[in-house]
Enzyme design. Structure first.
Site, PDB file in Angstrom:
ATOM      1  N   THR A   9       0.826  -1.201   0.000  1.00  0.00           N
ATOM      2  CA  THR A   9       0.000   0.000   0.000  1.00  0.00           C
ATOM      3  C   THR A   9       0.863   1.254   0.000  1.00  0.00           C
ATOM      4  OG1 THR A   9      -1.615  -1.232   1.303  1.00  0.00           O
ATOM      5  CG2 THR A   9      -1.939   1.132   1.135  1.00  0.00           C
ATOM      6  N   THR A  10       1.977   1.220   0.747  1.00  0.00           N
ATOM      7  CA  THR A  10       2.884   2.362   0.773  1.00  0.00           C
ATOM      8  C   THR A  10       3.513   2.599  -0.594  1.00  0.00           C
ATOM      9  OG1 THR A  10       3.320   1.898   3.099  1.00  0.00           O
ATOM     10  CG2 THR A  10       4.864   3.355   1.999  1.00  0.00           C
TER      11      THR A  10
ATOM     12  N   TYR B  98      -0.493 -10.783   5.094  1.00  0.00           N
ATOM     13  CA  TYR B  98      -0.584  -9.398   5.580  1.00  0.00           C
ATOM     14  C   TYR B  98      -1.965  -9.216   6.182  1.00  0.00           C
ATOM     15  CZ  TYR B  98      -0.290  -4.238   5.416  1.00  0.00           C
ATOM     16  OH  TYR B  98      -0.270  -2.901   5.733  1.00  0.00           O
TER      17      TYR B  98
ATOM     18  N   ILE C 166       7.962  -4.392   8.845  1.00  0.00           N
ATOM     19  CA  ILE C 166       7.823  -3.838   7.505  1.00  0.00           C
ATOM     20  C   ILE C 166       7.315  -2.422   7.715  1.00  0.00           C
ATOM     21  CG2 ILE C 166       6.648  -4.016   5.284  1.00  0.00           C
ATOM     22  CD1 ILE C 166       6.650  -7.047   5.645  1.00  0.00           C
TER      23      ILE C 166
END
Length: 290
Positions: A43-44, A132, A202
């Site tokens: 997403t980042t 995740y 992360i």
């Protein structure tokens, strides 16, 4: 293999297009700063607004630039199992060391549905998979019991846990076994996460402060929580400031202050409010970055 500080890499843009030269420079910089792994196109990395072709190109460039010096965990999630299979197979084909697969968002599968989804991805390619689990974004929450069932599969090797619930680490040690790799997906609680049995993070903040985040993680993994707490005190204002608005926007702004990449993000995200920029500036100064 997967431990320590692993930045959830931003995807740099220039005039709306991928800025691959800057991406390569960022890979080199993170390795030099001590990051122990790289996680592109999460997403980042603005995966929601990348085309499939861009998504795959970013993975390929990061894998080739890292050249085996640190592991690359490629973002490969989707709420469409067929689409996720494409990304997992691609990550395997270009030599990524693992695939990061988010719990399916928006369509809200049951625990049984999540087992079916991750089992299909496990079976499609010979590559380790890290689950995740981020209920605030995906709405669904994979239970420790469900994770324990999936951990029986040989290539389901760990979790990026962004629940913010520190007790989950102990619960998942019980359901998945102590060798199951548990990585924090939330910078602010990474200290407690590792104290409970986690082995890394992360990290969004590591885009801006990779050396500090790597040294912080190294201290926790050495059991030196006194030193780790000193790093936490330096980093905490930055953890908070980066997430006043969407974290990747805050990260890109902080990186722009260091001359690393532009602030450019893709719609529907926008640049930061001036008040947020001021708080990130102050937090970077507090951490000794400015």
């Amino acid at each position: 293999m997967f431990k320590g500080s692993m930045p959830a890499l931003v995807t740099p843009f220039r005039n709306g297009e991928l800025d691959l030269d800057t991406l390569k420079h960022l890979v080199e910089w993170h390795i030099a700063e001590g990051s122990t792994g790289l996680v592109p196109v999460g997403t980042t990395g603005e995966s929601p607004t990348l085309t499939h072709e861009e998504h795959e190109l970013v993975i390929k460039v990061v894998v080739e630039t890292a050249a085996g010096r640190v592991p690359v965990i490629a973002g490969a999630g989707s709420n469409n199992t067929v689409e996720a299979i494409r990304f997992v197979e691609y990550a395997h084909r270009v030599g990524a060391d693992a695939a990061l697969v988010v719990t399916p968002y928006y369509n809200k599968p049951t625990q049984r549905g999540m087992i079916a989804h991750f089992s299909a991805l496990h079976d499609c390619a010979d590559i380790p998979i890290i689950i995740y689990n981020i209920p605030p974004r995906s709405v669904v929450d994979m239970t420790p019991a469900t994770m324990g069932e999936l951990a029986k599969l040989p290539r389901i090797v760990g979790v990026k846990d962004a629940t913010g619930k520190l007790e989950r680490v102990s619960q998942q040690r019980a359901s998945c076994g102590p060798e199951f790799i548990q990585l924090s997906g939330e910078d602010a609680t990474a200290l407690g996460f590792n104290a409970h049995g986690g082995v890394g993070c992360i990290s969004v903040t590591a885009n801006v402060a990779p050396k500090l985040c790597a040294e912080f993680q190294a201290a926790t993994l050495a059991g030196d929580y006194k030193t780790a707490l000193e790093y936490q005190d330096r980093l905490m204002p930055l953890h908070e400031a980066i997430f006043i608005e969407p974290g990747l926007v805050g990260a890109k702004y902080g990186m722009s202050k260091l001359g690393l990449c532009s602030e450019e993000v893709r719609s529907p995200l926008t640049g930061l409010e001036d008040s947020t920029k001021a708080k990130i500036d102050a937090a970077m100064a507090h951490a000794g970055l400015l």
